[in-house]
Write an enzyme that holds these catalytic residues in place. Structure first.
Site, PDB file in Angstrom:
ATOM      1  N   SER A   1      61.383  -5.360   8.122  1.00 54.37           N
ATOM      2  CA  SER A   1      61.867  -5.751   6.789  1.00 54.37           C
ATOM      3  C   SER A   1      60.812  -5.659   5.697  1.00 54.37           C
ATOM      4  O   SER A   1      61.138  -5.473   4.532  1.00 54.37           O
ATOM      5  CB  SER A   1      62.443  -7.163   6.847  1.00 54.37           C
ATOM      6  OG  SER A   1      61.476  -8.075   7.332  1.00 54.37           O
TER       7      SER A   1
ATOM      8  N   GLU B   1      64.427 -17.647  -7.260  1.00 55.12           N
ATOM      9  CA  GLU B   1      63.625 -18.501  -6.399  1.00 55.12           C
ATOM     10  C   GLU B   1      62.789 -17.582  -5.524  1.00 55.12           C
ATOM     11  O   GLU B   1      63.148 -16.430  -5.319  1.00 55.12           O
ATOM     12  CB  GLU B   1      64.536 -19.354  -5.510  1.00 55.12           C
ATOM     13  CG  GLU B   1      65.027 -18.664  -4.220  1.00 55.12           C
ATOM     14  CD  GLU B   1      65.986 -17.510  -4.453  1.00 55.12           C
ATOM     15  OE1 GLU B   1      66.506 -17.374  -5.583  1.00 55.12           O
ATOM     16  OE2 GLU B   1      66.205 -16.713  -3.516  1.00 55.12           O
TER      17      GLU B   1
ATOM     18  N   LYS C   1      63.609  -6.625  -0.006  1.00 53.31           N
ATOM     19  CA  LYS C   1      64.015  -7.401  -1.177  1.00 53.31           C
ATOM     20  C   LYS C   1      64.302  -6.488  -2.368  1.00 53.31           C
ATOM     21  O   LYS C   1      65.125  -6.814  -3.221  1.00 53.31           O
ATOM     22  CB  LYS C   1      62.926  -8.411  -1.543  1.00 53.31           C
ATOM     23  CG  LYS C   1      62.595  -9.402  -0.434  1.00 53.31           C
ATOM     24  CD  LYS C   1      63.636 -10.488  -0.308  1.00 53.31           C
ATOM     25  CE  LYS C   1      63.385 -11.374   0.911  1.00 53.31           C
ATOM     26  NZ  LYS C   1      64.478 -12.302   1.188  1.00 53.31           N
TER      27      LYS C   1
HETATM   28  C1  LIG Z   1      59.519  -9.235   4.635  1.00 57.76           C
HETATM   29  C2  LIG Z   1      60.575 -10.265   4.740  1.00 57.76           C
HETATM   30  N1  LIG Z   1      61.429 -10.236   5.752  1.00 57.76           N
HETATM   31  C3  LIG Z   1      62.395 -11.156   5.886  1.00 57.76           C
HETATM   32  C4  LIG Z   1      62.555 -12.177   4.996  1.00 57.76           C
HETATM   33  C5  LIG Z   1      63.622 -13.180   5.252  1.00 57.76           C
HETATM   34  O1  LIG Z   1      64.710 -13.102   4.387  1.00 57.76           O
HETATM   35  P1  LIG Z   1      66.108 -12.522   4.867  1.00 57.76           P
HETATM   36  O2  LIG Z   1      66.506 -13.265   6.095  1.00 57.76           O
HETATM   37  O3  LIG Z   1      67.014 -12.806   3.712  1.00 57.76           O
HETATM   38  O4  LIG Z   1      65.949 -11.089   5.114  1.00 57.76           O
HETATM   39  C6  LIG Z   1      61.695 -12.255   3.881  1.00 57.76           C
HETATM   40  C7  LIG Z   1      61.852 -13.319   2.880  1.00 57.76           C
HETATM   41  O5  LIG Z   1      61.082 -13.554   2.017  1.00 57.76           O
HETATM   42  C8  LIG Z   1      60.685 -11.265   3.756  1.00 57.76           C
HETATM   43  O6  LIG Z   1      59.834 -11.307   2.725  1.00 57.76           O
END
Ligand SMILES: Cc1ncc(COP(=O)(O)O)c(C=O)c1O
Lengths: 269, 415
Positions: free
Chosen positions: B383, B116, B94
Site C-alpha cells: 500500500s 484527518e 492514499k
Molecule cells: C501506507 C499505508 N497503508 C495502509 C494504511 C491504512 O489505511 P487503509 O486501511 O485505509 O488502507 C495507511 C494509512 O495511513 C497507509 O499510510
C-alpha cells in the site's frame, strides 16, 4: 409527566388567553450538566443551584469518548468525566437523586452509542426508572430511530428532536412531525460553546420551525447572558444555556456559577 | 469504469453496517455530496478524467512486481507478486482517493478542503492535491501522531496546508476525525471533508472504495496478462480498510480468489495492546457509522496500539465488516515484531522498502507459509513505501549509527 403541558403551563399565556397569573415566565431556562465533570459532588452543587433558582428543565449529559458534536469545553468535560471513572451506574444514580430531589424535569442527553450498547429497551427503562422524562441524542437522525420511537412512547418518554438552520424546509417538516415534548432548535452552524448572534436569520429559522409544529421551541448553542434570554422572549419558549455556565464554574467556582445562574433565571420574567 | 460488485442500500448500509449517524446540521451537506458523487459515478467522463490525472500525476497503472527472491527465502513452492501502490505520487494508495475527491471538489465548486491524518500519509496526499488544485487546506492530526510523524508534518506545511495538532482524547487518528467533523459542521458551505479511508458516514465508504478500486481493477488485468489466470490469494493490511477494499472488491465475485485482511496485532492479541477490531471489537456506532469498534461493554472507545500509525484506529470499514460476517474475507493479525522482521526481509531480498502498514500484509504471508499449498499464486498489496517510517524502523531495529546521526543533527541545529 406531560412535558409539553408542563412547559406551556410555566409560560405566560400568549396574547388573548386569560385567567393566568402574572408571575408566569416569558421564557423558560434549560441548563446542562456533564455528569462526572468536574466531579459528581460539583454536579450536585450545580443541581442544587438550579433547584434554588427554579430552573425549568435540566439535561444530564452521559459522557462519551467521541463527543463529535461538542466544542472544546464539553469535549474536555466528557473526557475528564470518563477519566474520573463515570459509568452508567454513576450516571443513573445521579439522575435518580436529582429527579427525586428537585422539581425540574430531567432529560438524558448523550451520544447514540450509549443507547445502542445498552439496548433500546434497557435505555428507555433505565431513564424511566430513574425519573428522566425524555432524551436527546445529537448524532441520531430520525431515519435511524427504528423502534426507539415506539419504546420511548411505551415508557412515556419524549425523544427530543433537533432542527438546524441548514435543514431544508422539507426536512424540518419531517423532523417536527416526529417531535415530542419540545423541539430543540440549534441556533447556528458549528459545535457547542461559541457565541451566537441572535440575528434576523435565527429569528427566521425559529419562525420557520414554528410553522411546522405546535410544540414549544428551545433555542440552544451559544447563549450565555441574561440579555440573550430577554432577546429571545416571544421568539422561543425555552433558552438553553450549557457551555457558558460551565465556563463560569471553571473561572469563578460555585459562587460565580450561582450568580450567573441567578441572573439568567431572573431574565425569564 | 469499474462496476462495484457491492454497493450499499439507500440508507448507506452494507448488510448491518454503515449508515449515516450525523448531526442534523450536516444533513444537507451530505445530501449534496451524495448527489454530486452519484452523478460523477454515473458519468464515464468523470472516471476517464480520474484515470488521466492518475496516469499523468501519479504513475498509474502501478506495476505488479514478482517477488521471486522473497518467495524463495520463505522456502515455499509458490509465487508471490505485489501491487506497487508505493510507487504512487506521495508514496501510498492514499493518492488515489484524494485525487478522486479533489476532482469531485472541483465539480462541487468548493474552495477549501480539510482532512484527518494518522500516519500523515493521507495528510500529505491531501495537501498535495490541494496544492495542485489550488485549494485551501487544513489537516487535523493527533498530537501523538505529530510526534511520531514529524517529516510528514514538515511536508504538509511546505505544501501550504495548516496542520492542527489535536490534543483531545487519545490524540490519535480517531480524535483527528472528530476535530475535522467539528470544522465541517461550521465550514460546510465552502469546504469539503476529504475523509481518508473507507469509514465514516455514507457515502464515504462507497466513494473511497470506488476510487481505490482502481488498484484491484488494474491488478486483475495485470495478473491475467502475466499468468493467464487470477491470483489464488490476495493479502492486504487493514486500517480503515481503503487499500484492502481497493484491491479486494474487483475480485469479490471471483470465488476462487481467497481474500485475506491483515489487522494490527500490536504486542500480540492476548496483550490487549493491538488494533484488531475483528478480534477484540464489538459492533457499535461512532464517528458517524456502525461497524466493529474497539470499545468497552458500555460503548466507550478503548485505546488501540500499532507500530504503524495508519492501522492504529478504533473502527473498520463497514464494507469489510459485512464481508467479514459473510465470510467472504478472512481476517488475521500480524504483531509489531513480525512486521519488523518481514519488512527487513523484503528490503533485503527485493530492494523494496514497504511502509510498516503494508509490512503487515507481508508478515501475514510469512506467518502462513506452512499452510500455503504448492503452486499457489499470492498477490500482496504494497500500500505504501516506507521512507516515512525511517525514524520508527531505525528505532525498532536499534540502529546505532542512525541514533548517532540524529544526535549530531540536533547538536548542529543548536549551534
Ligand atoms: C501506507 C499505508 N497503508 C495502509 C494504511 C491504512 O489505511 P487503509 O486501511 O485505509 O488502507 C495507511 C494509512 O495511513 C497507509 O499510510
Amino acid at each position: 409527566m406531560n412535558l409539553t403541558k408542563y412547559l406551556k403551563n410555566r409560560l405566560e399565556p400568549s396574547q388573548g388567553a386569560t385567567g393566568l397569573k402574572s408571575t408566569k415566565r416569558k421564557i423558560l431556562l434549560m441548563t446542562h450538566v456533564v455528569v462526572g465533570y468536574p466531579s459528581l459532588e460539583a454536579n450536585w452543587k450545580m443541581l442544587e443551584a438550579m433547584g434554588e433558582s427554579d430552573v425549568d428543565l435540566v439535561e444530564l449529559q452521559m459522557p462519551f469518548s467521541e463527543p463529535s458534536a461538542d466544542g472544546p469545553l464539553f469535549v474536555k468535560a466528557n473526557q475528564e468525566a470518563l477519566r474520573n471513572g463515570i459509568r452508567w451506574k454513576d450516571y443513573f444514580d445521579l439522575m435518580q437523586r436529582a429527579s427525586g430531589k428537585f422539581d425540574f424535569p430531567v432529560l438524558m442527553m448523550g451520544y447514540f452509542n450509549t443507547a445502542f450498547a445498552m439496548g433500546f429497551e434497557n435505555y428507555c427503562a433505565n431513564i424511566r426508572k430513574n425519573g428522566g422524562e425524555g432524551f436527546i441524542i445529537p448524532d441520531l437522525p430520525l431515519e435511524e430511530y427504528g423502534d426507539l420511537f415506539e419504546l420511548s412512547r411505551k415508557q412515556e418518554l419524549d425523544p427530543i428532536m433537533l432542527c438546524t438552520p441548514t435543514n431544508t424546509d422539507e426536512r424540518l417538516q419531517k423532523i417536527c412531525a416526529q417531535g415530542s415534548g419540545f423541539i430543540y432548535c440549534v441556533a447556528r452552524k458549528g459545535v457547542t460553546g461559541k457565541n451566537t448572534d441572535l440575528d434576523q436569520s435565527a429569528n427566521n429559522f425559529l419562525q420557520k420551525c414554528r410553522g411546522y409544529t405546535d410544540l414549544p421551541l428551545a433555542l440552544g448553542f451559544g447563549l450565555s447572558e441574561p440579555q440573550d434570554l430577554r432577546k429571545l422572549q416571544g421568539k422561543s419558549e425555552i433558552a438553553i444555556v450549557g457551555s457558558a455556565l460551565l465556563k463560569t464554574w471553571e473561572a469563578e467556582g460555585e459562587t460565580g456559577y450561582r450568580k450567573h445562574l441567578m441572573s439568567l433565571a431572573a431574565a425569564r420574567e | 469504469m469499474p462496476t462495484q460488485p457491492i454497493t450499499p442500500d439507500s440508507s448507506g448500509y452494507y448488510g448491518d453496517y454503515g449508515g449515516m449517524f450525523i448531526p442534523e446540521i450536516l444533513r444537507t451537506t451530505f445530501d449534496e455530496l451524495i448527489a454530486a458523487f452519484y452523478k460523477a459515478k454515473a458519468d464515464p467522463e468523470f472516471w476517464q478524467s480520474y484515470v488521466e490525472v492518475m496516469q499523468n500525476y501519479s504513475c498509474r497503472p502501478t506495476p505488479v512486481t514478482p517477488l521471486e527472491n522473497f518467495a524463495k527465502s520463505l522456502g515455499g513452492k509458490f509465487q508471490i507478486f505485489c501491487k506497487r501502490e508505493d510507487l504512487n505520487h506521495t508514496g501510498a494508495h492514499k493518492a488515489n482517493n484524494v485525487m478522486g475527491q479533489g476532482l469531485l471538489v472541483q465539480r462541487m465548486g468548493k474552495q477549501r478542503v480539510i482532512a484527518e491524518t494518522g500516519a500523515g500519509q493521507h495528510g500529505v496526499a491531501t495537501a498535495t492535491m490541494a496544492a495542485k488544485m489550488g485549494l485551501e487546506c487544513t489537516i487535523y492530526m493527533g498530537s501523538v501522531d505529530v510526534e511520531r510523524q514529524r517529516p510528514n508534518v514538515f511536508w504538509m506545511e511546505q505544501l501550504g496546508a495548516t496542520v492542527i495538532s489535536v490534543t483531545e482524547g487519545t490524540a490519535t487518528l480517531k480524535d483527528a476525525i472528530n476535530a475535522a467533523m467539528r470544522d465541517w459542521a461550521e465550514s460546510m458551505e465552502t469546504t469539503h471533508y476529504v475523509l481518508g479511508t473507507t469509514c465514516g458516514p455514507h457515502p464515504f465508504p462507497e466513494m473511497v472504495a470506488w476510487f481505490q478500486s482502481i488498484i484491484g481493477q488494474e491488478s486483475r488485468e495485470q495478473m491475467l496478462k502475466i499468468n493467464g489466470k487470477l491470483p489464488d490469494r490476495i493479502y492486504a493490511c487493514v486500517g480503515g480498510g481503503s487499500n484492502a477494499s481497493g484491491i479486494f472488491l474487483p475480485f469479490l465475485d471471483d470465488n476462487t480468489v481467497e481474500l485475506v485482511g491483515v489487522e494490527a496485532g500490536g504486542h500480540g492479541l492476548e496483550s490487549g495492546e493491538h488494533a484488531a477490531r475483528f478480534y477484540g471489537g464489538t459492533v457499535g456506532v461512532a464517528q458517524g457509522y456502525k461497524t466493529y469498534f474497539f470499545q468497552d461493554d458500555e460503548g466507550q472507545m478503548m485505546h488501540t496500539h500499532s507500530i504503524a500509525a495508519g492501522l492504529d484506529y478504533i473502527g473498520v470499514s463497514p464494507i469489510l465488516s459485512h464481508l467479514h460476517d459473510q465470510k467472504r474475507i478472512r481476517f488475521t493479525a500480524a504483531t509489531d515484531a513480525a512486521v519488523i522482521s518481514a519488512t527487513k526481509l523484503l528490503i533485503r531480498t527485493e530492494g523494496i522498502i514497504p511502509a510498516l502498514e503494508s509490512g503487515h500484509a507481508f508478515a501475514a504471508v510469512v506467518e502462513e507459509v506452512p499452510q500455503i499449498p504448492d503452486g499457489t499464486q499470492v498477490l500482496i498489496n504494497l500500500s505504501g513505501r516506507g521512507d516515512k517510517d525511517i525514524f520508527n524502523i531505525a528505532e525498532a531495529i536499534g540502529d546505532e549509527k542512525w541514533q548517532e546521526f540524529l544526535k549530531a543533527k540536533v547538536m548542529n541545529q543548536r549551534n
